[in-house]
Each structure stands twice: as structure tokens, then as C-alpha cells.
Design a protein around this motif. Structure first.
Motif, PDB file in Angstrom:
ATOM      1  N   GLY A 162       4.709  -1.240  -2.337  1.00 40.42           N
ATOM      2  CA  GLY A 162       4.894  -2.568  -2.909  1.00 40.42           C
ATOM      3  C   GLY A 162       4.005  -2.885  -4.091  1.00 40.42           C
ATOM      4  N   VAL A 163       3.184  -1.958  -4.528  1.00 39.91           N
ATOM      5  CA  VAL A 163       2.301  -2.175  -5.679  1.00 39.91           C
ATOM      6  C   VAL A 163       2.977  -1.585  -6.911  1.00 39.91           C
ATOM      7  N   GLY A 164       3.151  -2.398  -7.928  1.00 39.32           N
ATOM      8  CA  GLY A 164       3.821  -1.946  -9.138  1.00 39.32           C
ATOM      9  C   GLY A 164       2.949  -1.039  -9.991  1.00 39.32           C
ATOM     10  N   PRO A 165       3.557  -0.324 -10.935  1.00 39.48           N
ATOM     11  CA  PRO A 165       2.785   0.583 -11.799  1.00 39.48           C
ATOM     12  C   PRO A 165       1.785  -0.139 -12.682  1.00 39.48           C
ATOM     13  N   LEU A 166       2.085  -1.369 -13.076  1.00 39.25           N
ATOM     14  CA  LEU A 166       1.137  -2.104 -13.919  1.00 39.25           C
ATOM     15  C   LEU A 166      -0.136  -2.434 -13.134  1.00 39.25           C
ATOM     16  N   ALA A 167       0.038  -2.825 -11.881  1.00 41.38           N
ATOM     17  CA  ALA A 167      -1.134  -3.126 -11.056  1.00 41.38           C
ATOM     18  C   ALA A 167      -1.956  -1.871 -10.789  1.00 41.38           C
ATOM     19  N   ILE A 168      -1.279  -0.748 -10.540  1.00 38.89           N
ATOM     20  CA  ILE A 168      -1.995   0.512 -10.308  1.00 38.89           C
ATOM     21  C   ILE A 168      -2.786   0.908 -11.547  1.00 38.89           C
ATOM     22  N   GLY A 169      -2.161   0.831 -12.693  1.00 37.36           N
ATOM     23  CA  GLY A 169      -2.859   1.186 -13.928  1.00 37.36           C
ATOM     24  C   GLY A 169      -4.004   0.253 -14.246  1.00 37.36           C
ATOM     25  N   ALA A 170      -3.801  -1.043 -13.996  1.00 37.04           N
ATOM     26  CA  ALA A 170      -4.849  -2.012 -14.312  1.00 37.04           C
ATOM     27  C   ALA A 170      -6.057  -1.859 -13.398  1.00 37.04           C
ATOM     28  N   VAL A 171      -5.817  -1.649 -12.103  1.00 36.50           N
ATOM     29  CA  VAL A 171      -6.958  -1.526 -11.194  1.00 36.50           C
ATOM     30  C   VAL A 171      -7.668  -0.198 -11.401  1.00 36.50           C
ATOM     31  N   ALA A 172      -6.921   0.853 -11.708  1.00 33.71           N
ATOM     32  CA  ALA A 172      -7.541   2.165 -11.883  1.00 33.71           C
ATOM     33  C   ALA A 172      -8.408   2.202 -13.129  1.00 33.71           C
ATOM     34  N   THR A 191       0.131  11.158  -7.031  1.00 30.51           N
ATOM     35  CA  THR A 191       0.403  11.269  -5.597  1.00 30.51           C
ATOM     36  C   THR A 191      -0.251  10.126  -4.825  1.00 30.51           C
ATOM     37  N   ALA A 192      -1.480   9.757  -5.197  1.00 28.56           N
ATOM     38  CA  ALA A 192      -2.142   8.651  -4.498  1.00 28.56           C
ATOM     39  C   ALA A 192      -1.403   7.342  -4.705  1.00 28.56           C
ATOM     40  N   ALA A 193      -0.810   7.161  -5.895  1.00 28.20           N
ATOM     41  CA  ALA A 193      -0.101   5.912  -6.171  1.00 28.20           C
ATOM     42  C   ALA A 193       1.127   5.737  -5.291  1.00 28.20           C
ATOM     43  N   THR A 194       1.712   6.837  -4.806  1.00 23.32           N
ATOM     44  CA  THR A 194       2.897   6.719  -3.961  1.00 23.32           C
ATOM     45  C   THR A 194       2.593   6.125  -2.587  1.00 23.32           C
ATOM     46  N   PHE A 195       1.332   6.099  -2.187  1.00 26.10           N
ATOM     47  CA  PHE A 195       0.957   5.541  -0.887  1.00 26.10           C
ATOM     48  C   PHE A 195       0.728   4.031  -0.951  1.00 26.10           C
ATOM     49  N   ALA A 196       0.711   3.453  -2.135  1.00 23.22           N
ATOM     50  CA  ALA A 196       0.518   2.007  -2.269  1.00 23.22           C
ATOM     51  C   ALA A 196       1.882   1.341  -2.253  1.00 23.22           C
TER      52      ALA A 196
END
Length: 418
Positions: free
Chosen positions: A46-56, A39-44
Motif C-alpha cells: 500500500g505504499v506508493g513509489p513516491l513515498a518509498i523514494g521520498a523516505v529512502a 525487492t525491499a520496496a515490494t514488502f511495503a
């Protein structure tokens, strides 16, 4: 590692019934935090899933290593003896977030979470069965089948977002790719959970005698595995993480993902792995699917039909089966103690004998006590509090009379010797 050990982790508390209970609670708390990631990822925007996974997982893993630097340094030799497990777990840590968030991006938040987490207990059980030769109990098998079945019902009950932008075509290639990536995420999740649990419990160095050596603490194991995995994710973050700095919301989402679900969540998960088996931990983490589905309905706007809620209830019911039996023994023992404190039904207790207090005798008064000369008082020891109630001996009275500075007077005011 002996098959009968439920993740003692070398702590020497395997026989304590509260140990598996706290392990289950730690994993459940971590699962609740993880359920907020989709759910938190949906608020980012323009941020792709790879960037979300890498930063997390990347930043969160480096924070794990930073806080565990002292433990890693002190137990460095134990980590080196198990470097194969550390490397295997680190690779799984690096692959898991990329597959997990890509699965949610392609197949939807609820479906991606359910497939990824729902397949992890089965993968963990297979790894333990073939790598550790651990038998699967009927209780765990029933709980796992019930949990995975409930997760499947929750997944395929028909999540339909209210906004066209979130519509997922179930028959498209993206949905199928999301399912496959979810299975990959579940396998890697089970793999690094097993690797960390093995590092905590130790490596079998003599299969014939069952000798175990090289066990490290949960902080050292989690810090080394997740720190190395975080380093592997840094190139991915450098290549795809530019949108995270495009706005304050994107940066806040990235910071939250790294600090709360990944850092704090995996600290709790490491504490749980030191107390329960990897298959048990991944089974309890099915709670994440329920949290993700509820947040997807309440926050993202996805609709969950009655069949989906039934699947969520089945997943919650499976947690009571997947928890080790010693957890319920500890719960019942704690409940009996709470009832006793609240005035409820008491357990039989040994009656303690009543100790009567010692009577305090009054101190004998004498007419010479106030007329003692300083020399006599300096030669006579000071009466302590413990012996102040004792009567004054006759010798002391005679000694005080002998050293009186003023002769005794008659009642008429004349001296006795006059």
C-alpha cells in the motif's frame, strides 16, 4: 580539472595505485546495497513509489548531512564557492528516487533497475565529455557498451512474475512510461554523481593554466548535496508518507531503505567518488542490476530465462573492463605480497648483512668487593647494567682495600698486624 586525473579528490594520493582499487571496491559495495532496494520496496504493501523514494533518499540524505555537519561547517567556504554544483546535485538527488521507484512500479523491479542504472554510465560519459572536456578511452567505451548491452539483454529477456498481480504488459503505456522514467533516473543519477565528484576535486578557476580551487572532502560534498536534496523531498514525504505508518512492516521497510541502502550505501559511494571518475563509478554500479535481478528471482518470484542469466554474466564481465588499470596493478602487487607471506614464489630481495652479537665478558671477582665500608660504597658510583661486564680497575681495588673496616686475617685465625 585535468582530464588525466582519475578523481584524486584533492587527497594528494592520486599516484597511489591502491587509491582507484579502493574506490572501485567502495562503489561495488554500495551497488550491492542498492540492489536490495527494489525487492525491499515490494514488502511495503500500500505504499506508493513516491513515498518509498521520498523516505529512502529524504531521510537518508538528512542523515548524511547530520553526520557530516562538522565537515560542512569546517569547509563551508569551499562549498559556497561551488554552490551551483551543490544546488544542481541536490535537485538531481530529489528527482532520482521519485523517477527510479516509479519506473520499477510501472515496468517491474528488474527492468526498472536495469534501465535506470544501465543508462547512467552513458549519461555520465556524455556529461564529462561536454562539461569537463574529458576524452573517453577505448577501454572505457568497450566496457560501457558491453555492460549496457548485457543490461539490455537482462532487461528484455522476459521477466514474467509468477503472480498475476505482478504481470507487466510489455506493450502497454505503463511499461513505456516506466522505461522513460528509468532513463530520467539514470540521467539524474549520473548528474549528481558528476556534481559530487566535481565538488571533491575542485572547480577550475583558470582554464588557461588549469588552476583548481575549492575542493572539499567527500563527507562535506555528500553531506551538503544529499542534505539539501533530502530537504527538497520532505514535502513529498509529508504528502504521500502516511501509509508508512500504517503497519510495522511498512515502517520497517522505510527505516531499512533510509538507513542501509541510502545512508550507508551513499557513504561508500562518496568514498568511491573521491578516488575514481563519475563515469567509472556509474559503470561499476551496473553490478546493482545483477543483484536486483537475482533478488527479484529468489525473493519476488520473477522468472529469469537463460538469456537473462547470460546478460547478467556479461554485466559482471564488463566490470573487469570498466575498473581502472591501476586497480589490477594494485591487485597483482597485493597478490605477490600474499604469496611471499604464504611461502610462495618470492620476489628478489636485497640480502641483509648478518650482525654478530657482542660477546659478554665475565666480571672480575675480587675478595674486597664484599668488605667495602658504606662510606666507600656511597662514594663509588653504582655500576650500571651497560657497564656491569667491565673488569674492575686496579685503582678501585686499592681504594677498597684502603677503606676496609676489618683487617685481613691469616688462615690460622691470627691478625696480620699482631
Amino acid at each position: 580539472m585535468a582530464s588525466g586525473s582519475l578523481g584524486s579528490g584533492g587527497s594528494g594520493t592520486a599516484g597511489n595505485p591502491k587509491t582507484p582499487l579502493w574506490g572501485a571496491l567502495f562503489v561495488a559495495a554500495a551497488s550491492i546495497l542498492w540492489g536490495t532496494t527494489g525487492t525491499a520496496a515490494t514488502f511495503a504493501a500500500g505504499v506508493g513509489p513516491l513515498a518509498i523514494g521520498a523516505v529512502a533518499m529524504g531521510i537518508g540524505g538528512l542523515l548524511q548531512a547530520l553526520t557530516a555537519a562538522r565537515a560542512i561547517r569546517q569547509q563551508w567556504h569551499g562549498i559556497l564557492r561551488q554552490w551551483q554544483l551543490a544546488v544542481l546535485g541536490a535537485v538531481a538527488v530529489a528527482v532520482y528516487p521519485l523517477a527510479f521507484y516509479s519506473s520499477m512500479d510501472l515496468s517491474g523491479v528488474a527492468v526498472g533497475t536495469v534501465v535506470s542504472i544501465g543508462s547512467a554510465p552513458v549519461a555520465a560519459a556524455l556529461i564529462e565529455r561536454f562539461a569537463d572536456r574529458k576524452p573517453l578511452t577505448r577501454r572505457w567505451t568497450a566496457g560501457a557498451l558491453l555492460g549496457v548491452g548485457g543490461a539490455a539483454v537482462l532487461s528484455f529477456a522476459g521477466h514474467s512474475p509468477e503472480t498475476p498481480a505482478g504481470t507487466v504488459a510489455a506493450g502497454s503505456w505503463s511499461f513505456t512510461a516506466g522505461i522513460l522514467l528509468g532513463l530520467l533516473a539514470g540521467g539524474t543519477y549520473a548528474l549528481y554523481s558528476w556534481a559530487v565528484h566535481r565538488m571533491i576535486g575542485g572547480t577550475v578557476v583558470n582554464a588557461g593554466s588549469g588552476t583548481i580551487a575549492g575542493g572539499v572532502t567527500s563527507r562535506a560534498a555528500m553531506g551538503s548535496v544529499f542534505g539539501l536534496g533530502g530537504l527538497l523531498l520532505m514535502p513529498v514525504l509529508a504528502a504521500t508518507g502516511a501509509p508508512l505508518l500504517a503497519s510495522g512492516t511498512n515502517f520497517a521497510v522505510g527505516a531499512y531503505m533510509a538507513l542501509v541502502p541510502m545512508f550507508a550505501g551513499y557513504v561508500l559511494f562518496g568514498l568511491g567518488l573521491a578516488r575514481v571518475r563519475a563515469s567509472t563509478a556509474t559503470g561499476i554500479s551496473l553490478l546493482e542490476t545483477v543483484v536486483a535481478a537475482v533478488l527479484a528471482v529468489l525473493v519476488v518470484g520473477e522468472r529469469l530465462p537463460a538469456l537473462g542469466w547470460l546478460g547478467a554474466a556479461v554485466v559482471l564481465g564488463s566490470l573487469f573492463i570498466l575498473a581502472p588499470p591501476s586497480c589490477w596493478a594494485a591487485c597483482s602487487s597485493w597478490r605477490r605480497g600474499t604469496q611471499a607471506d604464504a611461502g610462495g614464489p618470492l620476489r628478489p630481495r636485497t640480502r641483509q648483512p648478518m650482525v654478530r652479537p657482542r660477546c659478554r665478558l665475565p666480571r672480575t671477582r675480587d675478595r674486597f668487593s664484599s668488605r667495602q665500608a658504606p662510606s666507600a660504597s656511597s662514594r663509588t658510583p653504582t655500576t650500571t647494567a651497560a657497564t656491569s661486564w667491565l673488569p674492575m680497575p686496579a685503582a678501585t681495588i686499592a681504594n677498597a682495600s684502603r677503606h676496609t673496616s676489618e683487617p685481613a686475617m691469616r688462615p690460622g685465625g691470627t691478625r696480620r698486624d699482631g
